[in-house]
Design a protein around this motif. Structure first.
Motif, PDB file in Angstrom:
ATOM      1  N   VAL A 470      32.132 -10.027  -5.824  1.00  0.00           N
ATOM      2  CA  VAL A 470      31.368 -10.598  -4.716  1.00  0.00           C
ATOM      3  C   VAL A 470      30.323  -9.602  -4.214  1.00  0.00           C
ATOM      4  CG1 VAL A 470      31.525 -11.561  -2.387  1.00  0.00           C
ATOM      5  CG2 VAL A 470      33.320 -12.048  -4.063  1.00  0.00           C
ATOM      6  N   PHE A 471      30.721  -8.336  -4.061  1.00  0.00           N
ATOM      7  CA  PHE A 471      29.809  -7.308  -3.548  1.00  0.00           C
ATOM      8  C   PHE A 471      28.603  -7.148  -4.470  1.00  0.00           C
ATOM      9  CE2 PHE A 471      28.348  -2.951  -2.863  1.00  0.00           C
ATOM     10  CZ  PHE A 471      28.315  -2.882  -1.480  1.00  0.00           C
ATOM     11  N   VAL A 472      28.854  -7.035  -5.771  1.00  0.00           N
ATOM     12  CA  VAL A 472      27.757  -6.873  -6.731  1.00  0.00           C
ATOM     13  C   VAL A 472      26.895  -8.128  -6.770  1.00  0.00           C
ATOM     14  CG1 VAL A 472      27.188  -6.552  -9.173  1.00  0.00           C
ATOM     15  CG2 VAL A 472      28.992  -5.176  -8.121  1.00  0.00           C
ATOM     16  N   GLY A 473      27.535  -9.311  -6.708  1.00  0.00           N
ATOM     17  CA  GLY A 473      26.767 -10.555  -6.729  1.00  0.00           C
ATOM     18  C   GLY A 473      25.840 -10.687  -5.540  1.00  0.00           C
ATOM     19  N   VAL A 474      26.330 -10.357  -4.350  1.00  0.00           N
ATOM     20  CA  VAL A 474      25.483 -10.422  -3.152  1.00  0.00           C
ATOM     21  C   VAL A 474      24.335  -9.427  -3.250  1.00  0.00           C
ATOM     22  CG1 VAL A 474      25.436 -10.005  -0.665  1.00  0.00           C
ATOM     23  CG2 VAL A 474      27.317 -11.303  -1.670  1.00  0.00           C
ATOM     24  N   ALA A 475      24.644  -8.207  -3.737  1.00  0.00           N
ATOM     25  CA  ALA A 475      23.601  -7.191  -3.872  1.00  0.00           C
ATOM     26  C   ALA A 475      22.518  -7.635  -4.847  1.00  0.00           C
ATOM     27  CB  ALA A 475      24.216  -5.865  -4.330  1.00  0.00           C
ATOM     28  N   LEU A 476      22.933  -8.203  -5.986  1.00  0.00           N
ATOM     29  CA  LEU A 476      21.947  -8.671  -6.963  1.00  0.00           C
ATOM     30  C   LEU A 476      21.130  -9.834  -6.408  1.00  0.00           C
ATOM     31  CD1 LEU A 476      24.003  -8.527 -10.295  1.00  0.00           C
ATOM     32  CD2 LEU A 476      22.161  -6.997  -9.558  1.00  0.00           C
ATOM     33  N   GLY A 477      21.787 -10.719  -5.666  1.00  0.00           N
ATOM     34  CA  GLY A 477      21.049 -11.829  -5.045  1.00  0.00           C
ATOM     35  C   GLY A 477      20.001 -11.333  -4.064  1.00  0.00           C
ATOM     36  N   LEU A 478      20.346 -10.311  -3.306  1.00  0.00           N
ATOM     37  CA  LEU A 478      19.385  -9.738  -2.367  1.00  0.00           C
ATOM     38  C   LEU A 478      18.217  -9.096  -3.106  1.00  0.00           C
ATOM     39  CD1 LEU A 478      18.670  -9.118   0.559  1.00  0.00           C
ATOM     40  CD2 LEU A 478      20.062  -7.040   0.399  1.00  0.00           C
ATOM     41  N   VAL A 479      18.512  -8.410  -4.211  1.00  0.00           N
ATOM     42  CA  VAL A 479      17.452  -7.792  -5.015  1.00  0.00           C
ATOM     43  C   VAL A 479      16.491  -8.855  -5.537  1.00  0.00           C
ATOM     44  CG1 VAL A 479      16.963  -6.555  -7.155  1.00  0.00           C
ATOM     45  CG2 VAL A 479      18.787  -5.755  -5.651  1.00  0.00           C
ATOM     46  N   VAL A 480      17.040  -9.949  -6.075  1.00  0.00           N
ATOM     47  CA  VAL A 480      16.195 -11.020  -6.602  1.00  0.00           C
ATOM     48  C   VAL A 480      15.353 -11.634  -5.485  1.00  0.00           C
ATOM     49  CG1 VAL A 480      16.209 -13.313  -7.660  1.00  0.00           C
ATOM     50  CG2 VAL A 480      17.721 -11.525  -8.534  1.00  0.00           C
ATOM     51  N   GLY A 481      15.958 -11.837  -4.302  1.00  0.00           N
ATOM     52  CA  GLY A 481      15.217 -12.414  -3.185  1.00  0.00           C
ATOM     53  C   GLY A 481      14.068 -11.534  -2.730  1.00  0.00           C
ATOM     54  N   ILE A 482      14.277 -10.230  -2.773  1.00  0.00           N
ATOM     55  CA  ILE A 482      13.201  -9.304  -2.398  1.00  0.00           C
ATOM     56  C   ILE A 482      12.134  -9.251  -3.476  1.00  0.00           C
ATOM     57  CG2 ILE A 482      12.681  -6.873  -1.921  1.00  0.00           C
ATOM     58  CD1 ILE A 482      15.502  -6.649  -0.717  1.00  0.00           C
ATOM     59  N   TRP A 483      12.576  -9.254  -4.737  1.00  0.00           N
ATOM     60  CA  TRP A 483      11.632  -9.129  -5.857  1.00  0.00           C
ATOM     61  C   TRP A 483      10.790 -10.388  -6.018  1.00  0.00           C
ATOM     62  CZ3 TRP A 483      10.545  -4.939  -8.769  1.00  0.00           C
ATOM     63  CH2 TRP A 483       9.782  -5.141  -9.926  1.00  0.00           C
ATOM     64  N   ARG A 484      11.407 -11.551  -5.874  1.00  0.00           N
ATOM     65  CA  ARG A 484      10.697 -12.819  -6.016  1.00  0.00           C
ATOM     66  C   ARG A 484      11.040 -13.729  -4.842  1.00  0.00           C
ATOM     67  NH1 ARG A 484       7.975 -10.491  -9.011  1.00  0.00           N
ATOM     68  NH2 ARG A 484       7.515 -10.879 -11.204  1.00  0.00           N
ATOM     69  N   PRO A 485      10.475 -13.455  -3.670  1.00  0.00           N
ATOM     70  CA  PRO A 485      10.809 -14.266  -2.494  1.00  0.00           C
ATOM     71  C   PRO A 485      10.241 -15.670  -2.619  1.00  0.00           C
ATOM     72  CG  PRO A 485       8.971 -12.818  -2.003  1.00  0.00           C
ATOM     73  CD  PRO A 485       9.454 -12.444  -3.380  1.00  0.00           C
ATOM     74  N   PRO A 486      10.829 -16.632  -1.909  1.00  0.00           N
ATOM     75  CA  PRO A 486      10.268 -17.983  -1.930  1.00  0.00           C
ATOM     76  C   PRO A 486       8.873 -17.991  -1.316  1.00  0.00           C
ATOM     77  CG  PRO A 486      11.962 -17.784  -0.232  1.00  0.00           C
ATOM     78  CD  PRO A 486      12.027 -16.534  -1.055  1.00  0.00           C
ATOM     79  N   GLU A 487       8.016 -18.843  -1.842  1.00  0.00           N
ATOM     80  CA  GLU A 487       6.639 -18.925  -1.352  1.00  0.00           C
ATOM     81  C   GLU A 487       6.614 -19.484   0.076  1.00  0.00           C
ATOM     82  OE1 GLU A 487       3.799 -17.979  -2.725  1.00  0.00           O
ATOM     83  OE2 GLU A 487       4.806 -17.176  -4.503  1.00  0.00           O
ATOM     84  N   THR A 488       5.791 -18.877   0.928  1.00  0.00           N
ATOM     85  CA  THR A 488       5.621 -19.370   2.289  1.00  0.00           C
ATOM     86  C   THR A 488       4.262 -20.031   2.419  1.00  0.00           C
ATOM     87  OG1 THR A 488       4.722 -17.234   2.982  1.00  0.00           O
ATOM     88  CG2 THR A 488       7.089 -17.560   3.243  1.00  0.00           C
ATOM     89  N   GLY A 489       4.169 -21.000   3.314  1.00  0.00           N
ATOM     90  CA  GLY A 489       2.909 -21.705   3.499  1.00  0.00           C
ATOM     91  C   GLY A 489       1.848 -20.831   4.142  1.00  0.00           C
ATOM     92  N   TRP A 490       0.604 -21.182   3.856  1.00  0.00           N
ATOM     93  CA  TRP A 490      -0.531 -20.469   4.449  1.00  0.00           C
ATOM     94  C   TRP A 490      -1.571 -21.499   4.854  1.00  0.00           C
ATOM     95  CZ3 TRP A 490      -0.912 -15.500   5.870  1.00  0.00           C
ATOM     96  CH2 TRP A 490      -2.166 -15.034   6.259  1.00  0.00           C
ATOM     97  N   PRO A 491      -2.083 -21.448   6.066  1.00  0.00           N
ATOM     98  CA  PRO A 491      -1.782 -20.438   7.086  1.00  0.00           C
ATOM     99  C   PRO A 491      -0.422 -20.667   7.723  1.00  0.00           C
ATOM    100  CG  PRO A 491      -3.224 -22.110   7.972  1.00  0.00           C
ATOM    101  CD  PRO A 491      -3.091 -22.426   6.513  1.00  0.00           C
ATOM    102  N   PRO A 492       0.177 -19.624   8.273  1.00  0.00           N
ATOM    103  CA  PRO A 492       1.496 -19.780   8.898  1.00  0.00           C
ATOM    104  C   PRO A 492       1.394 -20.597  10.187  1.00  0.00           C
ATOM    105  CG  PRO A 492       0.626 -17.575   9.281  1.00  0.00           C
ATOM    106  CD  PRO A 492      -0.303 -18.235   8.313  1.00  0.00           C
TER     107      PRO A 492
END
Length: 731
Positions: A470-492
């Motif tokens: 679980v610890f490694v899975g959460v850490a890897l998920g956080l890494v992926v989220g930082i590396w490829r975050p979901p696209e946000t709308g523009w303008p905010p």
């Protein structure tokens, strides 16, 4: 001891701004409560807390009274020209003022001759000096002639605008010896590329004067800023090496304490007795205590260190470095052992400690970081994990190289090469981490919310740390989220201003209605401003303001108007391009404009202001209000024009400042204070030849608690208001 430390800390932070009468009142109250409580055993904690409170309040009262009633303060209020004998108490920091070398240096005034008086004093002051500051190092004395002025800082008696200075005298031998070692560190890395050459001295002794603004910004976003300041990390590394050598020499418990104490003294001499260094020394002493007494003894020592530091220097309580260092040390002492013990069940001890220490420090510091910067670094733990192994060898090799370079430079440069390679790795981590789209998270809620969120997050981290999958899975998920975050709308949603990335130029956009906006300046090229307006969905420009006729503000007008309807064009007295089909007029002071969500008023220039040879000085200055947020857009006005604006009585108060002239050094401090903005945007081109934004301007913003964003580093900068709270979104 913990309640006493927290009360003393909070009292010092308040009293240094409240004045000597309030401090004296708290002192008397603390003494009275202590006398009443000491007689009852159940109230001994209250008695100890009251004693600490009274001691800190008495220190504040004495120091504030000394400054408030100093003869130097009186002379500063009169703006007297004086001859002074001063001693440098902090190494000078260079900056550029109107294209000339200058420096700001903190001094202690020992003697002042002015208005027919010859006075002996011992007051601190800040001096602004023209020329290179190479000889202005700690401990040296010199005679200066300068104009005194009142200081905004309650711990200082005056500000000195130096008009002439004499040669410096040599300092005491220990200061001169430390300066030789510092110079040796610089020589040991003089053959390295620019960035490692600047970073190694910062790692070794806190000399960050040559670190570029780009590196500073990237390290801030990646959570590595603490490496460039003298912190507990630097001292811990030195202590670790000394302890290893001491143990190898056969020293035991008391001998180790003595060796550690001597190392702390030597480190303070090398890194200078600045508040950050004194704080680092205290945290190092806490580490020595923890070595001897364990974590509980370390926490007790930390509490005493906090009380002692704010007693000796009450203003330390308000510095970000002190806040973060004390909180991080507490987190490491309390949380790291627990987390490391659970991680050790499924990984080696060295690896468990390498993870536990940065995680504990980051969790403890998160509320403070959010309060200070309005954002939380999401990559800090990973960046510190990757950069951490290179910090110790870079620091030790740099220090050894500095000592060897005193005797023979080539030998020192051999160690400097090792330090440079390690520094290069740290720089790579800092740049790569900062470049990630989700490197930091804007915190929109009150920072106090994190006081409830962080304990819950800490409990989850500790619970999950014993479950490898679980610890490694959460850490890897956080890494992926930082590396490829979901696209946000523009303008905010909720945007009130966008500063467009148009290179070395200016272009700002204020919303009016869906697809409509007020545009202030267009930059120099067509494509960047067109791209910015297209991304914002702007199809109609209700008002196009061209602040002055310089190319970097107006030549991109075709990109702004192409495919868009322009209702009106306003120019300053320096003119601007003729835009076909759009009515045009010269903006006048007092002129107002209101449409949709935006209202604006022209504050500058007056109609009689002729452009002459300085078109910057007659830039149109607008104060706009969008959704209740006040914005000040200042063109390229310099310090002289800013002073004239203040003298005109114009209301320049704003929540957001578009920094004048791309952040040049030509700024008036009183103008920045009068604006009182909490957020600033700087339109500036990457790697420009002008040195924009200047270090002097950024320092002034930092001193006033202003957070800034730069288009060269952040791209398009959108200021957003949500639930009455300002935040910034970049693209």
């Amino acid at each position: 001891m913990l309640p006493a430390a927290l009360v003393a800390w909070g009292a010092a932070a308040w009293l240094v701004t409240a004045g000597s009468p309030a401090a004296l009142t708290v002192t008397v109250g603390g003494v009275a409560v202590a006398f009443a409580a000491v007689r009852f055993a159940p109230l001994r904690v209250l008695a100890l807390t009251s004693v600490c409170l009274a001691a800190v309040a008495a220190s504040c009262a004495w120091r504030l009274t000394t400054v408030e009633h100093s003869p130097l303060t009186r002379l500063a209020d009169q703006h007297r020209l004086a001859t002074m004998d001063v001693e440098v108490v902090r190494d000078a920091r260079p900056f550029s003022h109107r294209g000339q070398d200058a420096a700001v240096v903190e001094v202690r005034v020992r003697r002042v001759v002015a208005a027919g008086q010859d006075l002996r004093v011992r007051d601190r002051a800040t001096a602004f000096v023209d020329g290179t500051p190479d000889d202005l190092v700690v401990g040296r004395r010199l005679v200066v002639v300068g104009r005194l002025g009142p200081s905004d800082a309650s711990e200082e008696a005056a500000v000195i605008d130096v008009v002439r200075r004499g040669p410096t005298d040599r300092a005491a031998w220990w200061w001169e010896a430390s300066e030789r070692v510092r110079e040796g560190v610089r020589r040991a890395v003089s053959h390295l590329p620019e960035e490692p050459r600047a970073l190694v001295p910062a790692l070794v002794d806190g000399d960050d004067t040559r670190v570029s603004e780009e590196v500073e910004e990237d390290f801030r976003r990646s959570g590595l800023t603490h490496l460039m300041a003298v912190s507990g990390t630097n001292l811990t590394i030195v202590l670790a090496v000394v302890m290893l050598l001491a143990r190898a020499s056969g020293l035991r418990r008391r001998g180790l304490w003595v060796a550690g104490a001597l190392s702390i003294v030597a480190f303070v001499l090398l890194a200078r007795p600045d508040p950050s260094v004194v704080r680092a020394a205290a945290m190092g002493a806490v580490g020595v205590a923890a070595l001897g007494f364990g974590a509980r003894g370390g926490v007790r020592a930390l509490c005493w260190a906090v009380v002692g530091l704010v007693f000796l220097d009450p203003w330390l309580s308000r510095t970000p470095g002190f806040v973060l260092s004390a909180v991080a040390t507490g987190g490491i002492l309390l949380l790291a052992p627990v987390l490391a013990a659970r991680l050790e069940r499924w990984m080696p001890r060295w690896c468990a400690l390498a993870i536990a220490v940065p995680v504990a420090a980051q969790l403890a510091c998160t509320p403070a970081i959010a309060a200070l910067s309005g954002e939380v670094s999401l990559v800090a733990v990973f960046a510190n994990l990757l950069a951490g192994p290179a910090v110790a060898p870079a620091t030790v090799a740099g220090l050894v190289g500095g000592v060897l370079a005193v005797a023979w430079v080539p030998l020192g440069q051999a160690c400097g090469l090792v330090a440079g390679l390690c520094a290069g790795w740290i720089l790579t981590i800092g740049h790569r981490a900062a470049d990630m789209e989700a490197a930091s998270l804007e915190w929109h809620a009150p920072w106090q919310v994190l006081l409830a969120v962080v304990p819950v997050a800490t409990w989850l981290v500790v619970r999950l740390s014993a479950r490898p999958a679980v610890f490694v899975g959460v850490a890897l998920g956080l890494v992926v989220g930082i590396w490829r975050p979901p696209e946000t709308g523009w303008p905010p949603d909720g945007w009130v201003m966008v500063t467009c990335d148009v290179g070395q130029g200016d272009a700002s956009v204020l919303p009016v209605a869906e697809g409509e906006a007020v545009v202030i300046d267009t930059g120099e090229e067509d494509a960047p401003v067109d791209r910015c307006l297209t991304a914002l969905g702007i199809r109609r420009i209700r008002l196009l303001v061209l602040t002055h006729g310089d190319a970097d503000h107006v030549d991109g007008w075709r990109g702004a108007v192409d495919g868009r309807r322009v209702d009106q064009v306003a120019v300053g007295t320096s003119g601007g391009p003729l835009i076909p089909g759009a009515p045009r007029h010269v903006a006048e002071v007092g002129e107002t404009f209101s449409s949709g969500e935006t209202a604006a008023e022209v504050l500058w220039p007056p109609p009689e202001a002729a452009p002459g040879s300085d078109r910057n000085a007659v830039s149109v200055v607008l104060r706009a209000t969008v959704r209740g947020v006040r914005l000040l857009l200042t063109g390229d006005v310099g310090a002289e024009a800013q002073q004239r604006i203040l003298r005109s009585g114009a209301d320049v108060g704003a929540d957001v400042l578009k920094v004048p002239h791309h952040g040049s050094a030509d700024q008036d401090g009183r103008f920045l204070t009068a604006v009182g903005a909490s957020v600033a945007t700087i339109g500036v081109g990457a790697d420009n030849d002008y040195g924009h934004p200047s270090a002097a301007l950024l320092m002034r913003l930092r001193e006033r608690g202003v957070r800034w964003w730069r288009t060269d580093l952040d791209g398009d900068v959108a200021v957003v208001v949500r639930d009455g709270r300002l935040s910034v979104v970049t693209r």
